[in-house]
Design an enzyme around this catalytic site. Structure first.
Site, PDB file in Angstrom:
ATOM      1  CG  ASP A 104      44.110  34.590  37.770  1.00 11.80           C
ATOM      2  OD1 ASP A 104      43.726  35.019  36.669  1.00 11.80           O
ATOM      3  OD2 ASP A 104      43.562  34.881  38.844  1.00 11.80           O
ATOM      4  CB  THR A 105      47.383  38.651  39.951  1.00  7.58           C
ATOM      5  OG1 THR A 105      48.611  38.288  39.302  1.00  7.58           O
ATOM      6  CG2 THR A 105      47.713  39.434  41.218  1.00  7.58           C
TER       7      THR A 105
END
Length: 198
Positions: free
Chosen positions: A75-76
């Site tokens: 996840d960014t």
């Protein structure tokens, strides 16, 4: 630890960028299974904690349906100060994000989680610092017109037209694209996953 060469790798992400990044280091997931989880930040949750929690939740959700496989999730989260900038809802929000990032340093937190076939979970957060040059209205209008901001955390894609906005970057470039290759490879190898030779 016995080698899991024959085990499958499931990528818990619908991101074509993550598939392209893995291909760069010779890894082709056997299956792509995006996790359907609630990505709403919790009250007082830091961007760093958010990135780690979402990566872990995605991996756990997908691992339940893929027993005996390695599951890789990521996840960014783009953070401007303590504020997490998610994927903009529309062009107006994208404009707001780009104004916030203009001429400033921000951080990109990449949460990575791997679950091994035996259920062992390892995760980490990779942080990259990025400095944007000052953006004028023309820069922002041109970028919004490209539609490249859609579906991108922080409203920009470093590997696209926004490359000209980046004055300085400190840390992992691939983390800003969507997955730190160094860290993803280290977590996978640490748990015994090695891509099969072609």
């Amino acid at each position: 630890m016995s080698s899991h060469v024959s085990s499958k790798l499931v990528l818990a992400s619908a991101s074509p960028r993550r598939v392209e990044l893995l291909a760069q280091i010779g890894i082709t997931p056997d299956a792509i299974s995006p996790a359907d989880i609630d990505e709403t930040p919790r009250r007082d949750e830091s961007p760093r904690r958010l990135a780690l929690r979402l990566a872990e939740e995605k991996a756990r959700a997908v691992a339940q349906a893929h027993e005996g496989a390695f599951v890789l999730a990521a996840d960014t989260v783009v953070a401007c100060g303590q504020r997490a900038l998610g994927k903009p809802e529309d062009a107006a929000e994208a404009r707001k994000f780009l104004h916030m990032l203009s001429g400033r340093r921000h951080r990109v937190h990449g949460g990575i989680c791997v679950i091994a076939p035996d259920g062992t979970l390892r995760s980490r957060v990779v942080e990259t610092q990025v400095i944007f040059r000052g953006l004028n209205e023309g820069d922002i209008n041109r970028y919004l017109a490209s539609d490249e901001w859609q579906g991108k955390a922080g409203a920009y894609a470093i590997q696209g037209q926004a490359a000209v906005f980046i004055r300085h970057l400190s840390g992992s470039y691939s983390n800003v694209v969507g997955l730190s290759l160094y860290d993803a490879d280290a977590l996978l190898r640490g748990l015994g996953y090695y891509p099969e030779a072609a």
